[in-house]
Design a protein around this motif. Structure first.
Motif, PDB file in Angstrom:
ATOM      1  N   ARG A  17       6.744  52.506 -66.143  1.00  0.00           N
ATOM      2  CA  ARG A  17       7.267  53.019 -64.871  1.00  0.00           C
ATOM      3  C   ARG A  17       6.186  52.967 -63.795  1.00  0.00           C
ATOM      4  O   ARG A  17       6.452  52.628 -62.636  1.00  0.00           O
TER       5      ARG A  17
ATOM      6  N   GLN B 154       5.765  49.362 -62.598  1.00  0.00           N
ATOM      7  CA  GLN B 154       6.849  48.919 -61.728  1.00  0.00           C
ATOM      8  C   GLN B 154       6.762  49.557 -60.347  1.00  0.00           C
ATOM      9  O   GLN B 154       7.093  48.923 -59.337  1.00  0.00           O
ATOM     10  N   GLN B 155       6.303  50.792 -60.284  1.00  0.00           N
ATOM     11  CA  GLN B 155       6.124  51.432 -58.985  1.00  0.00           C
ATOM     12  C   GLN B 155       5.126  50.673 -58.117  1.00  0.00           C
ATOM     13  O   GLN B 155       5.205  50.690 -56.889  1.00  0.00           O
TER      14      GLN B 155
ATOM     15  N   GLU C 174       4.770  47.397 -58.338  1.00  0.00           N
ATOM     16  CA  GLU C 174       5.321  46.041 -58.232  1.00  0.00           C
ATOM     17  C   GLU C 174       4.557  45.017 -59.064  1.00  0.00           C
ATOM     18  O   GLU C 174       4.265  43.899 -58.621  1.00  0.00           O
TER      19      GLU C 174
ATOM     20  N   TYR D 270       6.531  42.776 -65.610  1.00  0.00           N
ATOM     21  CA  TYR D 270       6.212  43.007 -67.013  1.00  0.00           C
ATOM     22  C   TYR D 270       6.942  41.965 -67.851  1.00  0.00           C
ATOM     23  O   TYR D 270       8.145  41.755 -67.697  1.00  0.00           O
TER      24      TYR D 270
ATOM     25  N   HIS E  15      14.038  50.387 -67.298  1.00  0.00           N
ATOM     26  CA  HIS E  15      13.021  49.985 -66.324  1.00  0.00           C
ATOM     27  C   HIS E  15      13.574  48.906 -65.396  1.00  0.00           C
ATOM     28  O   HIS E  15      13.344  47.707 -65.594  1.00  0.00           O
TER      29      HIS E  15
ATOM     30  N   SER F 199      13.185  49.005 -61.907  1.00  0.00           N
ATOM     31  CA  SER F 199      12.617  49.157 -60.566  1.00  0.00           C
ATOM     32  C   SER F 199      11.901  47.897 -60.083  1.00  0.00           C
ATOM     33  O   SER F 199      11.565  47.798 -58.897  1.00  0.00           O
ATOM     34  N   TYR F 200      11.632  46.971 -61.011  1.00  0.00           N
ATOM     35  CA  TYR F 200      10.980  45.715 -60.622  1.00  0.00           C
ATOM     36  C   TYR F 200      11.309  44.672 -61.684  1.00  0.00           C
ATOM     37  O   TYR F 200      12.006  44.946 -62.660  1.00  0.00           O
TER      38      TYR F 200
ATOM     39  N   LEU G   9      11.449  42.188 -64.758  1.00  0.00           N
ATOM     40  CA  LEU G   9      11.055  41.991 -66.148  1.00  0.00           C
ATOM     41  C   LEU G   9      11.330  40.538 -66.515  1.00  0.00           C
ATOM     42  O   LEU G   9      12.276  39.926 -66.001  1.00  0.00           O
TER      43      LEU G   9
ATOM     44  N   HIS H  60      17.707  42.424 -63.254  1.00  0.00           N
ATOM     45  CA  HIS H  60      16.262  42.408 -62.978  1.00  0.00           C
ATOM     46  C   HIS H  60      15.485  41.671 -64.065  1.00  0.00           C
ATOM     47  O   HIS H  60      14.259  41.577 -63.986  1.00  0.00           O
TER      48      HIS H  60
END
Length: 286
Positions: free
Chosen positions: A127, A130-131, A133, A136, A155, A157-158, A160, A189
């Motif tokens: 997390r 991803q915050q 940016e 992963y 996950h 937020s960005y 993968l 995502h």
């Protein structure tokens, strides 16, 4: 158009640093460095590359970043940090670099990949990535794709990226793999690297041409806009002199539209890893 090889490795080989290189992988037991790959990239009209970690070492990541600084064709690095560390933010600040665009852990080599993917500290660390940016990359085999789906679902937020098509069990066929991978493809995502298929264990008599249905299945469920070509050099050398990922990919994409090919060979990677064209590439595309 910038053509991107989205996945390769470099190393100075020592047995203690690369224990995953087994006795059967003799061709990998040597120093494998940018000047050895560059002629192949040029031969296949690949202008750019994404360099990916091959061991769980922040020191290796720093070395890869040094290589990226000195090598014109390396445009981004996927490195490694201990995601579960309580000092993760401090570690991120220490390793920060303009070319560091993502991280990966060799989950497939954990004693219990499922337990690692569910670990509270690991998930807290992701997390945090991803915050900020960071991409992963998920490295698992077909045995843990269901756990990877749950992990990816937590996950969103960005970006993968699933490495090596999730390492399918080729003995079960492309239709079975497609069913396994569909829940990951449903997560918008998540992108997929078309890489590593040539070196997965094959049933007797299976040729590289028999792997093309896996590409077709990936294209159907991810769409070209979430697929990216990766050679997995130098691991791809294990396939032997008669097979290589560049030729395999050219066969797989030959009937696709120009836009689909552009996505797979560059645009997806450019978007996910925030790659920039050089002035030369911009001019050559006109």
């Amino acid at each position: 158009m910038m053509r991107v090889d989205s996945h390769q490795h470099f190393w100075r080989y020592t047995p203690q640093d690369y224990p995953w290189i087994s006795a059967e992988m003799g061709v990998l037991k040597q120093d494998l460095l940018p000047d050895m790959l560059q002629p192949t990239l040029q031969r296949h009209d690949m202008q750019s590359a994404i360099l990916v970690q091959a061991r769980s070492s922040a020191a290796e990541t720093r070395w890869l970043l040094e290589i990226a600084e000195q090598t014109d064709f390396v445009r981004a690095v996927t490195g490694w940090l201990e995601l579960s560390s309580p000092e993760l933010q401090k570690d991120l600040e220490a390793i920060s670099h303009p070319l560091l665009r993502g991280f990966r852990h060799q989950v497939q080599d954990e004693l219990s990949p499922a337990q690692w993917l569910a670990d509270t500290a690991v998930n807290r660390g992701l997390r945090q990535l991803q915050q900020q940016e960071y991409v992963y990359e998920i490295l698992v085999t077909h045995r843990h794709l269901s756990e990877a789906v749950e992990f990816a679902g937590r996950h969103d937020s960005y970006f993968l990226v699933l490495d090596h098509c999730g390492k399918p069990d080729l003995s079960l066929g492309a239709a079975h793999w497609k069913r396994q991978i569909a829940p990951l493809a449903a997560l918008k995502h998540v992108s997929c690297k078309i890489s590593g298929l040539l070196t997965e264990p094959r049933p007797a008599g299976m040729s590289s041409r028999d792997l093309l249905p896996y590409f077709d299945a990936a294209l159907e469920i991810f769409g070209s806009e979430r697929l990216m070509f990766g050679s997995d050099w130098p691991v791809c050398l294990l396939a032997g002199a008669d097979e290589n990922p560049w030729d395999f990919s050219e066969r797989a994409t030959a009937a696709l539209s120009a836009d689909e090919q552009a996505a797979i060979y560059g645009n997806t990677a450019r978007t996910v890893y925030r790659l920039q064209e050089t002035s030369y590439e911009s001019a050559s595309a006109k």
